[in-house]
Write a protein that holds these residues in place. Structure first.
Motif, PDB file in Angstrom:
ATOM      1  N   GLN A  87     -14.830 -49.191  35.944  1.00 20.22           N
ATOM      2  CA  GLN A  87     -14.018 -48.549  36.976  1.00 20.22           C
ATOM      3  C   GLN A  87     -14.237 -47.045  37.049  1.00 20.22           C
ATOM      4  O   GLN A  87     -13.642 -46.381  37.901  1.00 20.22           O
ATOM      5  CB  GLN A  87     -12.534 -48.832  36.710  1.00 20.22           C
ATOM      6  CG  GLN A  87     -12.147 -50.296  36.830  1.00 20.22           C
ATOM      7  CD  GLN A  87     -10.688 -50.515  36.481  1.00 20.22           C
ATOM      8  OE1 GLN A  87     -10.192 -50.049  35.471  1.00 20.22           O
ATOM      9  NE2 GLN A  87      -9.986 -51.231  37.350  1.00 20.22           N
ATOM     10  N   LEU A  88     -15.067 -46.493  36.187  1.00 20.41           N
ATOM     11  CA  LEU A  88     -15.290 -45.051  36.200  1.00 20.41           C
ATOM     12  C   LEU A  88     -15.876 -44.606  37.530  1.00 20.41           C
ATOM     13  O   LEU A  88     -16.827 -45.185  38.044  1.00 20.41           O
ATOM     14  CB  LEU A  88     -16.234 -44.652  35.067  1.00 20.41           C
ATOM     15  CG  LEU A  88     -15.625 -44.607  33.664  1.00 20.41           C
ATOM     16  CD1 LEU A  88     -16.714 -44.369  32.633  1.00 20.41           C
ATOM     17  CD2 LEU A  88     -14.553 -43.525  33.577  1.00 20.41           C
ATOM     18  N   ASP A  89     -15.285 -43.554  38.084  1.00 24.53           N
ATOM     19  CA  ASP A  89     -15.750 -42.961  39.329  1.00 24.53           C
ATOM     20  C   ASP A  89     -15.908 -41.458  39.109  1.00 24.53           C
ATOM     21  O   ASP A  89     -14.949 -40.797  38.701  1.00 24.53           O
ATOM     22  CB  ASP A  89     -14.739 -43.220  40.446  1.00 24.53           C
ATOM     23  CG  ASP A  89     -15.114 -42.521  41.731  1.00 24.53           C
ATOM     24  OD1 ASP A  89     -14.555 -41.442  42.001  1.00 24.53           O
ATOM     25  OD2 ASP A  89     -15.999 -43.024  42.439  1.00 24.53           O
ATOM     26  N   PRO A  90     -17.086 -40.903  39.338  1.00 24.31           N
ATOM     27  CA  PRO A  90     -17.318 -39.494  39.023  1.00 24.31           C
ATOM     28  C   PRO A  90     -16.354 -38.538  39.713  1.00 24.31           C
ATOM     29  O   PRO A  90     -15.857 -37.591  39.091  1.00 24.31           O
ATOM     30  CB  PRO A  90     -18.757 -39.266  39.493  1.00 24.31           C
ATOM     31  CG  PRO A  90     -19.403 -40.606  39.464  1.00 24.31           C
ATOM     32  CD  PRO A  90     -18.316 -41.571  39.824  1.00 24.31           C
ATOM     33  N   ALA A  91     -16.057 -38.781  40.984  1.00 21.31           N
ATOM     34  CA  ALA A  91     -15.178 -37.883  41.722  1.00 21.31           C
ATOM     35  C   ALA A  91     -13.754 -37.931  41.180  1.00 21.31           C
ATOM     36  O   ALA A  91     -13.103 -36.901  41.001  1.00 21.31           O
ATOM     37  CB  ALA A  91     -15.201 -38.227  43.207  1.00 21.31           C
ATOM     38  N   ALA A  92     -13.263 -39.138  40.914  1.00 19.99           N
ATOM     39  CA  ALA A  92     -11.909 -39.270  40.374  1.00 19.99           C
ATOM     40  C   ALA A  92     -11.824 -38.650  38.983  1.00 19.99           C
ATOM     41  O   ALA A  92     -10.848 -37.975  38.642  1.00 19.99           O
ATOM     42  CB  ALA A  92     -11.507 -40.741  40.336  1.00 19.99           C
ATOM     43  N   MET A  93     -12.849 -38.883  38.175  1.00 26.77           N
ATOM     44  CA  MET A  93     -12.857 -38.328  36.823  1.00 26.77           C
ATOM     45  C   MET A  93     -12.866 -36.806  36.858  1.00 26.77           C
ATOM     46  O   MET A  93     -12.129 -36.143  36.103  1.00 26.77           O
ATOM     47  CB  MET A  93     -14.082 -38.846  36.070  1.00 26.77           C
ATOM     48  CG  MET A  93     -14.048 -38.593  34.577  1.00 26.77           C
ATOM     49  SD  MET A  93     -15.431 -39.449  33.751  1.00 26.77           S
ATOM     50  CE  MET A  93     -14.887 -39.374  32.051  1.00 26.77           C
ATOM     51  N   ALA A  94     -13.659 -36.236  37.766  1.00 35.92           N
ATOM     52  CA  ALA A  94     -13.719 -34.785  37.877  1.00 35.92           C
ATOM     53  C   ALA A  94     -12.374 -34.213  38.295  1.00 35.92           C
ATOM     54  O   ALA A  94     -11.943 -33.156  37.795  1.00 35.92           O
ATOM     55  CB  ALA A  94     -14.797 -34.385  38.885  1.00 35.92           C
ATOM     56  N   ARG A  95     -11.677 -34.905  39.192  1.00 37.03           N
ATOM     57  CA  ARG A  95     -10.374 -34.390  39.632  1.00 37.03           C
ATOM     58  C   ARG A  95      -9.349 -34.452  38.508  1.00 37.03           C
ATOM     59  O   ARG A  95      -8.536 -33.534  38.342  1.00 37.03           O
ATOM     60  CB  ARG A  95      -9.892 -35.176  40.850  1.00 37.03           C
ATOM     61  CG  ARG A  95      -8.550 -34.679  41.359  1.00 37.03           C
ATOM     62  CD  ARG A  95      -8.426 -34.790  42.852  1.00 37.03           C
ATOM     63  NE  ARG A  95      -7.167 -34.197  43.330  1.00 37.03           N
ATOM     64  CZ  ARG A  95      -6.980 -32.899  43.501  1.00 37.03           C
ATOM     65  NH1 ARG A  95      -7.959 -32.057  43.249  1.00 37.03           N
ATOM     66  NH2 ARG A  95      -5.828 -32.443  43.925  1.00 37.03           N
ATOM     67  N   VAL A  96      -9.355 -35.517  37.734  1.00 36.21           N
ATOM     68  CA  VAL A  96      -8.438 -35.608  36.599  1.00 36.21           C
ATOM     69  C   VAL A  96      -8.682 -34.459  35.617  1.00 36.21           C
ATOM     70  O   VAL A  96      -7.741 -33.839  35.113  1.00 36.21           O
ATOM     71  CB  VAL A  96      -8.580 -36.978  35.894  1.00 36.21           C
ATOM     72  CG1 VAL A  96      -7.808 -36.988  34.578  1.00 36.21           C
ATOM     73  CG2 VAL A  96      -8.081 -38.094  36.803  1.00 36.21           C
ATOM     74  N   PHE A  97      -9.947 -34.159  35.369  1.00 36.35           N
ATOM     75  CA  PHE A  97     -10.249 -33.046  34.476  1.00 36.35           C
ATOM     76  C   PHE A  97      -9.828 -31.711  35.082  1.00 36.35           C
ATOM     77  O   PHE A  97      -9.350 -30.821  34.368  1.00 36.35           O
ATOM     78  CB  PHE A  97     -11.752 -33.026  34.137  1.00 36.35           C
ATOM     79  CG  PHE A  97     -12.087 -33.788  32.896  1.00 36.35           C
ATOM     80  CD1 PHE A  97     -12.285 -33.129  31.697  1.00 36.35           C
ATOM     81  CD2 PHE A  97     -12.188 -35.174  32.915  1.00 36.35           C
ATOM     82  CE1 PHE A  97     -12.585 -33.825  30.536  1.00 36.35           C
ATOM     83  CE2 PHE A  97     -12.487 -35.883  31.759  1.00 36.35           C
ATOM     84  CZ  PHE A  97     -12.683 -35.206  30.575  1.00 36.35           C
ATOM     85  N   ARG A  98     -10.000 -31.540  36.392  1.00 39.64           N
ATOM     86  CA  ARG A  98      -9.587 -30.283  37.019  1.00 39.64           C
ATOM     87  C   ARG A  98      -8.095 -30.055  36.843  1.00 39.64           C
ATOM     88  O   ARG A  98      -7.649 -28.932  36.597  1.00 39.64           O
ATOM     89  CB  ARG A  98      -9.942 -30.289  38.511  1.00 39.64           C
ATOM     90  CG  ARG A  98     -11.410 -30.023  38.804  1.00 39.64           C
ATOM     91  CD  ARG A  98     -11.621 -29.594  40.248  1.00 39.64           C
ATOM     92  NE  ARG A  98     -11.186 -30.599  41.202  1.00 39.64           N
ATOM     93  CZ  ARG A  98     -11.938 -31.596  41.642  1.00 39.64           C
ATOM     94  NH1 ARG A  98     -13.184 -31.727  41.204  1.00 39.64           N
ATOM     95  NH2 ARG A  98     -11.466 -32.455  42.522  1.00 39.64           N
ATOM     96  N   LEU A  99      -7.313 -31.119  36.969  1.00 41.66           N
ATOM     97  CA  LEU A  99      -5.863 -30.975  36.919  1.00 41.66           C
ATOM     98  C   LEU A  99      -5.313 -30.977  35.495  1.00 41.66           C
ATOM     99  O   LEU A  99      -4.374 -30.241  35.183  1.00 41.66           O
ATOM    100  CB  LEU A  99      -5.208 -32.089  37.738  1.00 41.66           C
ATOM    101  CG  LEU A  99      -5.533 -32.065  39.234  1.00 41.66           C
ATOM    102  CD1 LEU A  99      -4.949 -33.291  39.921  1.00 41.66           C
ATOM    103  CD2 LEU A  99      -5.019 -30.795  39.882  1.00 41.66           C
ATOM    104  N   ASN A 100      -5.876 -31.802  34.622  1.00 42.40           N
ATOM    105  CA  ASN A 100      -5.320 -31.937  33.272  1.00 42.40           C
ATOM    106  C   ASN A 100      -5.912 -30.975  32.252  1.00 42.40           C
ATOM    107  O   ASN A 100      -5.280 -30.705  31.223  1.00 42.40           O
ATOM    108  CB  ASN A 100      -5.530 -33.369  32.763  1.00 42.40           C
ATOM    109  CG  ASN A 100      -4.595 -34.364  33.413  1.00 42.40           C
ATOM    110  OD1 ASN A 100      -3.653 -33.984  34.086  1.00 42.40           O
ATOM    111  ND2 ASN A 100      -4.875 -35.639  33.229  1.00 42.40           N
ATOM    112  N   THR A 101      -7.102 -30.495  32.511  1.00 39.09           N
ATOM    113  CA  THR A 101      -7.800 -29.677  31.514  1.00 39.09           C
ATOM    114  C   THR A 101      -8.135 -28.284  32.034  1.00 39.09           C
ATOM    115  O   THR A 101      -7.738 -27.280  31.447  1.00 39.09           O
ATOM    116  CB  THR A 101      -9.111 -30.370  31.081  1.00 39.09           C
ATOM    117  OG1 THR A 101      -8.858 -31.730  30.758  1.00 39.09           O
ATOM    118  CG2 THR A 101      -9.702 -29.660  29.869  1.00 39.09           C
TER     119      THR A 101
END
Length: 231
Positions: A87-101
């Protein structure tokens, strides 16, 4: 308070105001939903210039306590935590990192250097137990876990750097437990009885932990009981 309109941030702001503590309450709208008596300000986790402008007026009188109560588990488009690597999606993963990290890191970049050097000051970011690599037994939630693990590493990095210039400062991560907020709502149905914490109780727990910390605790991640979480 960064994230003062969120469930935990609003509860923390309200609890501090009730204690008579002046609170600067930041949200994307600039109008926190709670904490009457707090002074609102606007910030956007994805706008570094805006964050820098928001904190610049504090330079001559920096806060003694900074709490970054931001974070995302399910994205606005409904994309939730992955249960499988398929289920990994690069765009979704990048957004989670932008907001959480990345967002909390940019706040730290602009705020930590202006903290007072002659008195204790605390910078705390909301993390999560699932960000612990050593405590991971079931996997899944790849982007969320990885973003919080990265945040935990940055907390340690910032603490080490701050010891060189601000020896009285304390930089920590906090795990609030599972709190009754929109972030946890999609996952509350299967929780054991008693595991879901009301927002007011969560705020009281975190403030109790913060009140007991010293510069010797800098760089650590603590849960709502004050217990250290393994990296």
């Amino acid at each position: 308070m960064f994230g003062a309109s969120g469930g935990i941030g609003a509860a923390l702001s309200a609890a501090l105001v009730a204690r008579g503590t002046p609170v600067l309450a930041g949200s994307r709208s600039g109008k926190p939903a709670a904490a009457d008596g707090a002074t609102p300000f606007r910030f956007d986790l994805e706008d570094e210039d805006g964050i820098a402008a928001a904190v610049e007026p504090w330079r001559d009188d920096p806060p003694d306590l900074v709490i970054v109560a931001t974070g995302v588990l399910t994205l606005a488009d409904g994309t939730g935590p992955e249960r499988s690597l398929k289920q990994l999606d690069p765009a979704a993963m990048a957004r989670v990192f932008r907001l959480n990290t990345i967002g909390p890191a940019i706040i730290a970049k602009h705020l930590l250097p202006m903290l007072a050097r002659d008195r204790p000051a605390t910078f705390a970011a909301l993390s999560a137990r699932v960000g612990s690599i050593g405590d991971n037994r079931i996997g899944g939630w790849h982007s969320y876990r990885a973003s919080k693990a990265a945040l935990n590493m940055l907390v340690r990095n910032f603490a080490i750097e701050m010891r060189r210039t601000h020896r009285l400062a304390c930089v920590v991560g906090l795990h609030p437990g599972t709190v009754d907020t929109p972030l946890s709502e999609p996952f509350q149905a299967n929780l054991p009885a008693g595991q879901l914490t009301p927002r007011r109780d969560a705020a009281a727990n975190l403030l109790r932990v913060l009140g007991a910390l010293t510069s010797e605790d800098s760089g650590e991640i603590f849960d709502w009981r004050g217990e250290r979480i393994a990296p």
